[in-house]
Design an enzyme around this catalytic site. Structure first.
Site, PDB file in Angstrom:
ATOM      1  N   SER A  95       0.838  -1.199   0.000  1.00  0.00           N
ATOM      2  CA  SER A  95       0.000   0.000   0.000  1.00  0.00           C
ATOM      3  C   SER A  95       0.875   1.253   0.000  1.00  0.00           C
ATOM      4  O   SER A  95       1.667   1.454  -0.913  1.00  0.00           O
ATOM      5  CB  SER A  95      -0.960  -0.035   1.184  1.00  0.00           C
ATOM      6  N   ASP A 231      -2.741   6.059  -3.825  1.00  0.00           N
ATOM      7  CA  ASP A 231      -1.591   5.458  -3.157  1.00  0.00           C
ATOM      8  C   ASP A 231      -1.033   4.350  -4.051  1.00  0.00           C
ATOM      9  O   ASP A 231      -1.465   4.174  -5.197  1.00  0.00           O
ATOM     10  CB  ASP A 231      -1.981   4.940  -1.775  1.00  0.00           C
ATOM     11  N   ASP A 233      -1.268   1.052  -4.301  1.00  0.00           N
ATOM     12  CA  ASP A 233      -2.082  -0.032  -4.867  1.00  0.00           C
ATOM     13  C   ASP A 233      -3.472   0.435  -5.283  1.00  0.00           C
ATOM     14  O   ASP A 233      -4.304  -0.363  -5.688  1.00  0.00           O
ATOM     15  CB  ASP A 233      -2.182  -1.206  -3.896  1.00  0.00           C
ATOM     16  N   ASP A 235      -6.167   1.888  -3.742  1.00  0.00           N
ATOM     17  CA  ASP A 235      -7.433   1.778  -3.017  1.00  0.00           C
ATOM     18  C   ASP A 235      -7.691   3.012  -2.156  1.00  0.00           C
ATOM     19  O   ASP A 235      -8.655   3.058  -1.397  1.00  0.00           O
ATOM     20  CB  ASP A 235      -7.508   0.496  -2.185  1.00  0.00           C
TER      21      ASP A 235
END
Length: 467
Positions: A95, A231, A233, A235
């Site tokens: 993340s 960010d 990834d 999400d």
């Protein structure tokens, strides 16, 4: 800090995420959770992610299950693809945390794993996971991201952002190409900015001053109507207005909920209290973390299967719990944090009303938040300080300095103190990184930032003393 399995899956230093450790967690997941016989695998753009993804695929196939390799794709795109086929998924990502760390996120056919699934996985990790079996098949899925793009182009329409110039801060987000395709598919001009060949740990909830300055500079230089990003990834969204000023995630959430016609909003205790003042919406508060938000959404749906329920976090990740309608078509439920919906919906609403994003946000009740974190602080040290403040009113009075008397405390997650003047300061140790999070809320953005800076300095001083 050794790898930790918790609310956001498995996370740890790359050097400690060995093949054996990854293999064990995948086999525990397969033993503990329904998977439909197939697991979809995606990854972010960290240097370590291809190696870890290969280990994940080997562990899945070695248990006799089919693996679908989706490559480098946004986390919500992976979840959407797997859910459509009734399968489980694993995303290799750390993340927003630094490049020397990585992790795994787990998904069922209905969305993110719940806290009960987390417990079952930990039990399976201790007792032995799925055993070896005849090797399962391997499928490549090069169209995973394209289906995600189509979701938003079909739902909002090819003219939804017509005439706008949208900056896409690409950095090392796995969604950097996808975002540009969505913006162009909705009729806007995408201006691509600052693509990076090395991983940059962008935390949309704690954007650093250099990035904020860059956003303002790009907005002016390129005459942009907005700047968008995510960010690592994808999400969690990042959205800035025409001046490059950030629109916080817990402002994007109410704007998106209102456009979709939501009637129940589930959001953590840390989210801006402005949502409590929006007419026609019932607000349910939870602990911080998408599994808690999902549990709250599922409870609402258990009460009424047709409830128009959504969830969002202060970081902007948005969860859609019902079959909604966009301006141009259907939007199927997606019970995982999504960055694109809370980007596209406010932009489309502002464009349809002939307003800028800042004007649209200004129509919400005037409450403002700020957030940051103190990094490289052991969680036990943060928890010890918070426990001291929790049980000792004199310690709280000495630590918190707002110029107003304490009006109440909330211990739902960490320590959230409300003062007589309505200001809020909230401390919380991170559950998956050596960080202590700090949130503030006030009636002006400058005051929220001042509270943040002042208490971050106090937090650093106290935690250094404890070291």
């Amino acid at each position: 800090m050794p790898p930790i399995f918790g609310t956001s899956g498995l996370r740890g230093l790359v050097t400690e995420l060995t093949d054996d450790l990854v293999h064990a967690h995948i086999r525990a997941f397969l033993a503990a959770c329904p998977h439909g016989g197939t697991v979809h695998v995606g990854r972010d753009l960290r240097d370590s992610s291809p190696r870890i993804a290969a280990t994940v695929i080997d562990a899945i196939r070695g248990a006799g299950l089919a693996a679908v390799d989706c490559g480098a794709v946004p986390t919500p795109a992976l979840a959407l693809s797997a859910m459509a086929r009734g399968h489980a998924a694993v995303m290799v990502t750390g993340s927003h945390i630094p490049a020397d760390r990585n992790g795994l996120k787990f998904y069922l056919s209905g969305g993110e794993i719940a806290k009960s699934d987390e417990t079952a996985i930990l039990d399976a990790l201790r007792t032995g996971g799925a055993p070896d079996a005849a090797q399962g098949s391997l499928e490549q899925d090069p169209d995973c991201a394209a289906r995600y793009v189509a979701r938003y182009v079909d739902g909002f329409g090819a003219e939804a952002l017509s005439g706008l110039r949208i900056g896409v801060y690409e950095h090392s987000s796995v969604a950097r190409d996808t975002l540009g395709e969505i913006v162009e598919g909705l009729g806007a001009e995408a201006v691509r900015l600052a693509r990076s060949d090395s991983f940059i740990p962008v935390d949309t909830e704690a954007v650093d001053p250099d990035t904020r300055a860059a956003l303002a500079g790009w907005a002016d230089e390129h005459a942009l109507d907005a700047i968008i990003s995510t960010d690592g990834d994808a999400d969690r969204p990042m959205v800035a207005d025409a001046q490059g000023a950030m629109i916080p995630g817990d402002v994007l959430g109410p704007l998106t909920a209102r456009l979709l016609g939501a009637r129940i909003v589930v959001t953590p205790v840390s989210s801006n209290t402005l949502i409590d003042r929006v007419d026609g919406i019932e607000v349910r508060r939870t602990r911080i973390g998408s599994p808690f938000v999902i549990a709250g959404m599922e409870a609402a749906l258990a009460e009424n299967a047709s409830a128009a329920v959504v969830g969002y976090e202060a970081n902007g990740g948005f969860l859609l719990g019902f079959a909604a309608r966009g301006p141009n078509g259907a939007l199927a439920p997606l019970m995982t944090r999504d960055a694109v919906l809370p980007i596209v919906a406010p932009l489309a609403a502002a464009r349809a009303e002939g307003r800028g994003l800042a004007q649209l946000a200004a129509r919400l009740p005037p409450r403002f938040t700020a957030a940051d974190r103190l990094q490289e602080v052991p969680s036990e040290r943060s928890m010890a300080l918070i426990e001291t403040l929790r049980r000792n009113p004199d310690a709280r009075a000495a630590f918190f300095d707002t110029g107003s008397a304490e009006a109440g405390i909330d211990e739902t997650d960490g320590l959230r103190v409300t003062f007589a003047n309505g200001e809020i300061v909230h401390l919380r140790p991170s559950g998956n990184a050596p960080e202590c999070r700090l949130y503030t809320e006030a009636d002006s953005p400058d005051r929220a930032q001042a509270l943040l800076a002042h208490h971050l300095d106090r937090l650093a001083a106290r935690l250094r003393e404890a070291g």
